[in-house]
Scaffold this active site. Structure first.
Site, mmCIF file in Angstrom:
data_model
loop_
_atom_site.group_PDB
_atom_site.id
_atom_site.type_symbol
_atom_site.label_atom_id
_atom_site.label_comp_id
_atom_site.label_asym_id
_atom_site.label_seq_id
_atom_site.Cartn_x
_atom_site.Cartn_y
_atom_site.Cartn_z
ATOM 1 N N ASP A 139 0.823 -1.206 0.000
ATOM 2 C CA ASP A 139 0.000 0.000 0.000
ATOM 3 C C ASP A 139 0.866 1.269 0.000
ATOM 4 O O ASP A 139 2.100 1.199 0.073
ATOM 5 C CB ASP A 139 -0.947 -0.022 1.205
ATOM 6 C CG ASP A 139 -2.264 0.688 0.940
ATOM 7 O OD1 ASP A 139 -2.351 1.412 -0.082
ATOM 8 O OD2 ASP A 139 -3.204 0.529 1.731
ATOM 9 N N HIS A 140 0.186 2.413 -0.058
ATOM 10 C CA HIS A 140 0.895 3.678 -0.229
ATOM 11 C C HIS A 140 1.875 3.967 0.918
ATOM 12 O O HIS A 140 1.623 3.634 2.071
ATOM 13 C CB HIS A 140 -0.099 4.846 -0.385
ATOM 14 C CG HIS A 140 -0.962 5.079 0.808
ATOM 15 N ND1 HIS A 140 -2.124 4.393 1.039
ATOM 16 C CD2 HIS A 140 -0.825 5.937 1.851
ATOM 17 C CE1 HIS A 140 -2.680 4.815 2.152
ATOM 18 N NE2 HIS A 140 -1.908 5.753 2.669
ATOM 19 N N GLN A 141 2.997 4.544 0.538
ATOM 20 C CA GLN A 141 4.050 4.981 1.462
ATOM 21 C C GLN A 141 4.729 3.823 2.213
ATOM 22 O O GLN A 141 5.513 4.066 3.133
ATOM 23 C CB GLN A 141 3.511 5.998 2.483
ATOM 24 C CG GLN A 141 2.872 7.240 1.868
ATOM 25 C CD GLN A 141 3.852 8.111 1.105
ATOM 26 O OE1 GLN A 141 5.032 8.137 1.407
ATOM 27 N NE2 GLN A 141 3.372 8.802 0.085
#
Length: 211
Positions: A139-141
């Site tokens: 997922d993001h980051q």
């Protein structure tokens, strides 16, 4: 990619890696493996030529061919990557399935295996020589360091940090913000709700340390 590829390793992820290169219209020159019993055989009409350390084939890498390391064992994978650096001055290429989704602002290193239905989200950072099996979600980051392996269907949530050489089994969920330490192992199906230390093994829901 203009040059053909030599795949180091003929077991484990070698077969799906070959399929990825074929589907991307990249020619695979052949495979190399340490198992002499495989020499002269083929995978999908591509020959297993000889040993992974055979200079007769390695001398082609960096001149006429690229290389991809298709070895599941992280120690041997690291050995072969370092050998390519030292003897051929090259970085292995990525094998990325056409049906993987990688965000336009994700960072991806070298020599990664990224199979079908893998998602790498916005701002995620993936190091080099990682293995992402079918359907893994980054997922993001999230930050994934070098030589990490993530099993099929695992969900690595936002801002998770997975350090070098960690192994995440199939169907694992790691909640947002958790750190998985260097060389740690997370058993299949586990739900990780707190950080895991260096070289620790955890399993279960919620995941707890295995002694």
């Amino acid at each position: 990619m203009e040059n053909p590829v030599i795949i180091l390793g003929a077991k484990g992820i070698a077969h799906p890696a070959l399929e990825i290169f074929n589907s991307n219209q990249v020619i695979v020159y052949g495979l190399l493996d340490e198992d002499e019993a495989l020499y002269g055989t083929e995978i999908n009409n591509v020959p297993i030529l000889g040993h992974t350390e055979d200079d007769g084939f390695l001398k082609l890498i960096g001149k006429k061919t690229e290389a991809f390391v298709a070895v599941d064992d992280s120690k041997y994978r690291k050995f072969l990557v370092e050998m390519l650096h030292e003897r051929r001055k090259v970085q292995p290429v990525n094998a990325i399935h056409q049906r993987a989704y990688i965000s336009t602002d994700a960072e991806i290193g070298h020599g990664n295996f990224i199979n079908a239905q893998v998602t790498v989200g916005a701002g995620a950072k993936v190091g080099s020589h990682c293995i992402f099996h079918t359907g893994a979600i980054i997922d993001h980051q999230a930050k994934i360091e070098d030589f990490v392996q993530i099993g099929a269907g695992s969900i690595i949530n936002a801002e998770v940090n997975i350090e070098e050489g960690a192994f995440i089994g199939s169907g694992v969920t790691i909640v947002a913000g958790v750190t998985i330490g260097k060389g740690a192992r997370v058993g299949a199906g586990s739900v990780v709700i707190s950080s895991v230390g260096k070289n620790e093994t955890v399993f279960g829901n919620p995941a707890s340390k295995v002694k």
